[in-house]
Scaffold this active site. Structure first.
Site, PDB file in Angstrom:
ATOM      1  N   GLY A  46       0.840  -1.192   0.000  1.00  0.00           N
ATOM      2  CA  GLY A  46       0.000   0.000   0.000  1.00  0.00           C
ATOM      3  C   GLY A  46       0.872   1.237   0.000  1.00  0.00           C
ATOM      4  O   GLY A  46       2.072   1.159   0.321  1.00  0.00           O
ATOM      5  N   GLN A  51       3.301   9.895   1.398  1.00  0.00           N
ATOM      6  CA  GLN A  51       4.595   9.199   1.506  1.00  0.00           C
ATOM      7  C   GLN A  51       5.540   9.568   0.361  1.00  0.00           C
ATOM      8  O   GLN A  51       6.745   9.353   0.461  1.00  0.00           O
ATOM      9  CB  GLN A  51       4.390   7.673   1.555  1.00  0.00           C
ATOM     10  CG  GLN A  51       3.691   7.228   2.841  1.00  0.00           C
ATOM     11  CD  GLN A  51       3.461   5.732   2.861  1.00  0.00           C
ATOM     12  OE1 GLN A  51       2.481   5.247   2.302  1.00  0.00           O
ATOM     13  NE2 GLN A  51       4.353   4.994   3.492  1.00  0.00           N
ATOM     14  N   CYS A  93       5.863  -0.328   7.532  1.00  0.00           N
ATOM     15  CA  CYS A  93       5.520   0.869   6.777  1.00  0.00           C
ATOM     16  C   CYS A  93       6.737   1.302   5.978  1.00  0.00           C
ATOM     17  O   CYS A  93       7.844   1.331   6.515  1.00  0.00           O
ATOM     18  CB  CYS A  93       5.092   1.980   7.738  1.00  0.00           C
ATOM     19  SG  CYS A  93       4.630   3.507   6.899  1.00  0.00           S
ATOM     20  N   LEU A  94       6.518   1.635   4.710  1.00  0.00           N
ATOM     21  CA  LEU A  94       7.641   2.052   3.870  1.00  0.00           C
ATOM     22  C   LEU A  94       8.268   3.350   4.389  1.00  0.00           C
ATOM     23  O   LEU A  94       9.418   3.639   4.082  1.00  0.00           O
ATOM     24  CB  LEU A  94       7.177   2.212   2.417  1.00  0.00           C
ATOM     25  CG  LEU A  94       6.702   0.908   1.753  1.00  0.00           C
ATOM     26  CD1 LEU A  94       6.079   1.197   0.397  1.00  0.00           C
ATOM     27  CD2 LEU A  94       7.847  -0.090   1.615  1.00  0.00           C
ATOM     28  N   HIS A 135      -4.493   1.431   7.694  1.00  0.00           N
ATOM     29  CA  HIS A 135      -3.109   1.917   7.794  1.00  0.00           C
ATOM     30  C   HIS A 135      -2.904   3.095   6.836  1.00  0.00           C
ATOM     31  O   HIS A 135      -2.339   4.124   7.218  1.00  0.00           O
ATOM     32  CB  HIS A 135      -2.150   0.759   7.477  1.00  0.00           C
ATOM     33  CG  HIS A 135      -0.704   1.131   7.364  1.00  0.00           C
ATOM     34  ND1 HIS A 135       0.256   0.667   8.255  1.00  0.00           N
ATOM     35  CD2 HIS A 135      -0.032   1.895   6.472  1.00  0.00           C
ATOM     36  CE1 HIS A 135       1.442   1.154   7.890  1.00  0.00           C
ATOM     37  NE2 HIS A 135       1.300   1.902   6.818  1.00  0.00           N
ATOM     38  N   GLU A 136      -3.369   2.942   5.600  1.00  0.00           N
ATOM     39  CA  GLU A 136      -3.195   4.020   4.604  1.00  0.00           C
ATOM     40  C   GLU A 136      -4.027   5.242   4.970  1.00  0.00           C
ATOM     41  O   GLU A 136      -3.573   6.375   4.798  1.00  0.00           O
ATOM     42  CB  GLU A 136      -3.601   3.537   3.199  1.00  0.00           C
ATOM     43  CG  GLU A 136      -2.847   2.327   2.666  1.00  0.00           C
ATOM     44  CD  GLU A 136      -1.354   2.400   2.833  1.00  0.00           C
ATOM     45  OE1 GLU A 136      -0.793   3.515   2.903  1.00  0.00           O
ATOM     46  OE2 GLU A 136      -0.728   1.331   2.908  1.00  0.00           O
ATOM     47  N   HIS A 139      -2.354   7.479   7.329  1.00  0.00           N
ATOM     48  CA  HIS A 139      -1.372   8.376   6.702  1.00  0.00           C
ATOM     49  C   HIS A 139      -2.021   9.699   6.289  1.00  0.00           C
ATOM     50  O   HIS A 139      -1.389  10.752   6.368  1.00  0.00           O
ATOM     51  CB  HIS A 139      -0.754   7.721   5.458  1.00  0.00           C
ATOM     52  CG  HIS A 139       0.370   6.776   5.736  1.00  0.00           C
ATOM     53  ND1 HIS A 139       1.547   7.154   6.356  1.00  0.00           N
ATOM     54  CD2 HIS A 139       0.518   5.457   5.442  1.00  0.00           C
ATOM     55  CE1 HIS A 139       2.361   6.109   6.439  1.00  0.00           C
ATOM     56  NE2 HIS A 139       1.763   5.052   5.895  1.00  0.00           N
TER      57      HIS A 139
HETATM   58  O1  GNR Z   1       3.972  -2.687   2.685  1.00  0.00           O
HETATM   59  C1  GNR Z   1       3.264  -2.538   3.685  1.00  0.00           C
HETATM   60  N1  GNR Z   1       2.912  -3.627   4.410  1.00  0.00           N
HETATM   61  C2  GNR Z   1       1.964  -3.598   5.423  1.00  0.00           C
HETATM   62  C3  GNR Z   1       1.859  -4.710   6.240  1.00  0.00           C
HETATM   63  C4  GNR Z   1       0.904  -4.754   7.238  1.00  0.00           C
HETATM   64  C5  GNR Z   1       0.060  -3.680   7.424  1.00  0.00           C
HETATM   65  C6  GNR Z   1       0.159  -2.555   6.625  1.00  0.00           C
HETATM   66  C7  GNR Z   1       1.106  -2.517   5.619  1.00  0.00           C
HETATM   67  S1  GNR Z   1       1.197  -1.115   4.596  1.00  0.00           S
HETATM   68  C8  GNR Z   1       2.866  -1.169   4.099  1.00  0.00           C
HETATM   69  C9  GNR Z   1       3.140  -0.127   3.041  1.00  0.00           C
HETATM   70  C10 GNR Z   1       2.966   1.250   3.620  1.00  0.00           C
HETATM   71  O2  GNR Z   1       3.752   1.795   4.331  1.00  0.00           O
HETATM   72  N2  GNR Z   1       1.848   1.865   3.362  1.00  0.00           N
HETATM   73  O3  GNR Z   1       1.608   3.069   3.880  1.00  0.00           O
HETATM   74 NI    NI Z   2       2.647   3.109   5.759  1.00  0.00          NI
END
Ligand code: GNR
Ligand code: NI
Length: 171
Positions: A46, A51, A93-94, A135-136, A139
C-alpha cells in the site's frame, strides 16, 4: 510512470493532514500511476500520496494475491462501518523502514471512495485488506503505526531511524 522517493521518519511531512481531491483528472491519475510504480518497486502492499510528499487524499493498495497485479485506487476514502471485532497483523511501513509491530485494528470495514476514473464506489473489506486500508487512511491524517506503540518503543524506533538517516549521507 516515475518511481518517486519515499519519505521516511523522522520527517514532519508525514504528519501533514492530506486535503480532499476536487476532481479525479489526468493529473490525479498520473499521481496514482507514480504511486503504484513506487509501491511495487519498494515491495509494499500500500502507499499513501503523502509518503511521496503529496498531501492529497489518495491511496493505492495491491495485496498481490497469487502474484497477480491488482492495484486498487482510493480517492477521498471514508470509512463507513467498522467492526467491533479486532484483528492483529504484524505491520510495517515504507516510511518506517525495517520496523515491525503487531497492531490491532477493526477486522472489517466498509470504505466509500472514488476510483481511478472518479466513480463512486463502496468496498467491504476484511482481513489484511481492511488493515491495509486503515493503515493508509491513517497516513492521510498524519498518523503512523508507531503512534500506537508505547512512548518508549516509539522513541526507540525514531531514534534508530534518525541515526540511520544521518549515516546514510556519505560524502
Ligand atoms: O507494505 C506494507 N505492508 C503492510 C503490512 C501490514 C500492514 C500494513 C502494511 S502497509 C505497508 C506499506 C505502507 O507503508 N503503506 O503506507
Ligand atoms: Ni505506511
Amino acid at each position: 510512470m516515475t518511481i518517486k522517493n519515499i519519505i521516511t521518519e523522522p520527517d514532519k511531512i508525514l504528519r501533514k493532514i492530506s486535503s480532499p481531491v476536487q476532481e479525479v483528472g489526468d493529473a490525479e491519475r498520473k499521481i496514482m500511476d507514480d504511486m503504484v510504480e513506487t509501491m511495487y518497486s519498494a515491495n509494499g502492499i500500500g502507499l499513501a500520496a503523502i509518503q511521496i510528499g503529496i498531501p492529497k487524499r489518495i491511496i493505492v493498495i495491491d495485496l498481490k494475491i497469487e502474484n497477480k497485479k491488482n492495484p486498487l485506487f482510493f480517492v477521498n476514502p471514508v470509512i463507513k462501518n467498522k467492526d467491533n471485532l479486532k484483528s492483529t497483523y504484524e505491520e510495517g511501513c515504507l516510511s518506517v523502514p525495517n520496523q515491525f509491530a503487531e497492531i490491532d485494528r477493526p477486522k472489517k470495514c466498509d470504505v466509500e471512495y472514488l476510483d481511478y476514473n472518479g466513480e463512486k464506489k463502496i468496498l467491504k473489506a476484511e482481513g489484511l485488506l481492511a488493515t491495509c486500508i486503515q493503515h493508509e487512511m491513517d497516513h492521510l491524517e498524519g498518523i503512523l503505526f508507531i503512534d500506537y506503540l508505547s512512548k518508549l518503543k516509539k522513541s526507540m524506533i525514531i531514534k534508530k531511524l534518525s541515526k540511520s538517516k544521518s549515516t546514510r549521507i556519505v560524502v
